[in-house]
Write an enzyme that holds these catalytic residues in place. Sequence first.
Site, PDB file in Angstrom:
ATOM      1  N   ASP A 237       0.346   3.515 -10.173  1.00 22.46           N
ATOM      2  CA  ASP A 237      -0.148   2.140 -10.170  1.00 22.46           C
ATOM      3  C   ASP A 237      -0.745   1.701 -11.502  1.00 22.46           C
ATOM      4  OD1 ASP A 237       0.709   1.671  -7.632  1.00 22.46           O
ATOM      5  OD2 ASP A 237      -1.259   1.765  -6.678  1.00 22.46           O
TER       6      ASP A 237
ATOM      7  N   TYR B 177      -2.621  -2.666  -1.381  1.00 25.93           N
ATOM      8  CA  TYR B 177      -3.909  -1.975  -1.486  1.00 25.93           C
ATOM      9  C   TYR B 177      -4.861  -2.692  -2.433  1.00 25.93           C
ATOM     10  CZ  TYR B 177      -3.629   2.301   1.261  1.00 25.93           C
ATOM     11  OH  TYR B 177      -3.605   3.192   2.301  1.00 25.93           O
TER      12      TYR B 177
END
Length: 668
Positions: A324, A412
């Site tokens: 990420d 998320y």
Amino acid sequence: MAATSSSFKSFILFFTITISFFLPTYQVHPLDPLSPSELDQVRAIITNSHPNSTFFHYVGLEEPEKPIIQSWLSGHQPAGNPIKVPHRRAFVVARINRKTHEILVDLTSQTIEFDRLYEGHGYPVLQLGEQIAAIDLGKKYPPFAAAARRRGLKVEEIVCSSYTVGWYGERESDRRLVKIMCYYMDGTVNIYMRPVEGITVTVDLETMEIVGFVDRLVVSVPKGEGTEYRESKQKPPFGPQLKGVRVEQPEGPSFTIEGHSIRWANWDFHLSFDMRAGAIISLASILDMEKQKHRRVLYKGYISELFVPYMDLTEEWYYRTYFDAGEYGLGLFTIPLEPLRDCPKNAVFMDAFIVGQDGKPIKLSNTFCIFERYAGDILWRHSENLIPNKVVTEVRSEVSLVVRMVATVGNYDYIIDWEFKQNGAIVAKVGLSGLLEVRGTNYTHKDQIQEEVYGTILAENTLGINHDHFLTYHLDLDIDGEANSFVKNKLQTTRVTDHRSPRKSYWKVVSETAKTESEAMINVGSATAELLVVNPNKRTKMGNHVGYRLIPGSTAGALLSDDDYAQIRGAFTNYNLWVTPYNKSEKWAAGLYADQSRGDDTLATWTERNREIENKDIVVWYTVGFHHVPCQEDFPLMPTISSGFELRPNNFFESNPVLKVKQPNHMK
């Protein structure tokens, strides 16, 4: 999970493109992030050199060498004449004519110091603009619309995300690809609970053309009922209403902010921002009351990588093993913090800047909030009742300083906190919140399942997929100076054999100083009980080496096999803790080019040299891990789960600094 939704078109509206040029009212700190005017200068210099087909993927401060910073700090006295700020430089990664360029720009001299081609494996951080373009391309593809209609879906109710493709042993790969997967709204904004399975569009980001389309199978789209999470859309019954809670500081905050330098209580540190890492804490030092000087603790700390591998092996899921930070950028996905929701009333907010594909600066409002936290916790207390006719009770309330940012990477939300305490501790904590990424299925009950589904059935047609989160922190500790050592303390059970006591055993501390990198590779939870960074050249009056102790929170280690392609790329999670000698170029645990990387430039490969680390300038790499086995309480939204670690003084002071902590005025 990391993905880019087409809803980013509206999300980008939160960001204001800044074209104003201003001069700061304070002297620029050499670690300050690049200002909007400096970002504009970078763009002008590079586009003048490369006027065509230039796309900016990363622009960040090229920090001066540590000795230069220390020299500047020693000469930069508020009461005197500040010395000249070191040259301001920018490091740029750009795609120019479909090639990756690494460019160093000297903003002081307005020149390019170097411009070199990168010809190794992997690609730079994806930019938001190209992901949105790829998503739009996929949705407009006629076979995609036909596949949606075949499922009875309205194309206008479909939103899509872009997914990095990873690497699975391909010998040659000269295409920068993403795969487009989609979700169905039709009455809910909780898109991740309504995946459209079986349709995959592959897009070449360089040519912006579709190079692959698969309509493999039809799976029921989970129902939208019961998935809406907006508070304003909820219907009775509700939980009990709580009475108001007020957090106020009528006298104002106890901290001061000058530019990006923050001073609070006994702490002094610098807060910066990076497109890839997000928050960067630098030059954290603490005031020693006895010595009456600030002593160095943390030269730099930040999240170097965030590895999120999913365990689903099906055709549409096996490649979902995300980096990420290195593929998407935690800084790029930083979201504006909401006053009174994300941060308390007494918070102070700071903005940050990124650049778009064209190199123009984009303002991110309310990127950070800084606030003093008091939640009724106790820093220290004791009641003494053994003194005749007298009871002594003494309590120190716990007040700490928190620096917070939130990065929303797809489904998320990562709540990233750095907390500074008056006892000398620094606590790094991350909260995982947001929404699960679920897989659609034709199953409606657990009893129907006779195969491996790689997760838990949470609702009808809804599987929550098992996955991990590994956040690797870069911690350049300079405990009272740069020359430090890493010490492992083992608590060893020892038998009593000489009858000197009725006891049969006790435990003692056996210390081992790691001499090389291989001796400092540790999986927390093994025999080692204490992890210390000490300065072997400094001792307390009692003769103990001054140091700081790393105290882990809940831990989780990698469970994938070492030869799994995802784990080869994420081999920096093979251990919870690594120690390396300081090397300015070793910033990113997954390598500078994480997208479609092959694991040949990671923390794990750097340490194969097994360099010396005793009494050296060292960097600790610590991974906070989570294994997530979804449960029904994660549906339709997830409660926040948090973990982290603490850096706590260990023989750093001559005695406990809490002794001199004064109670805040309003608590008297």
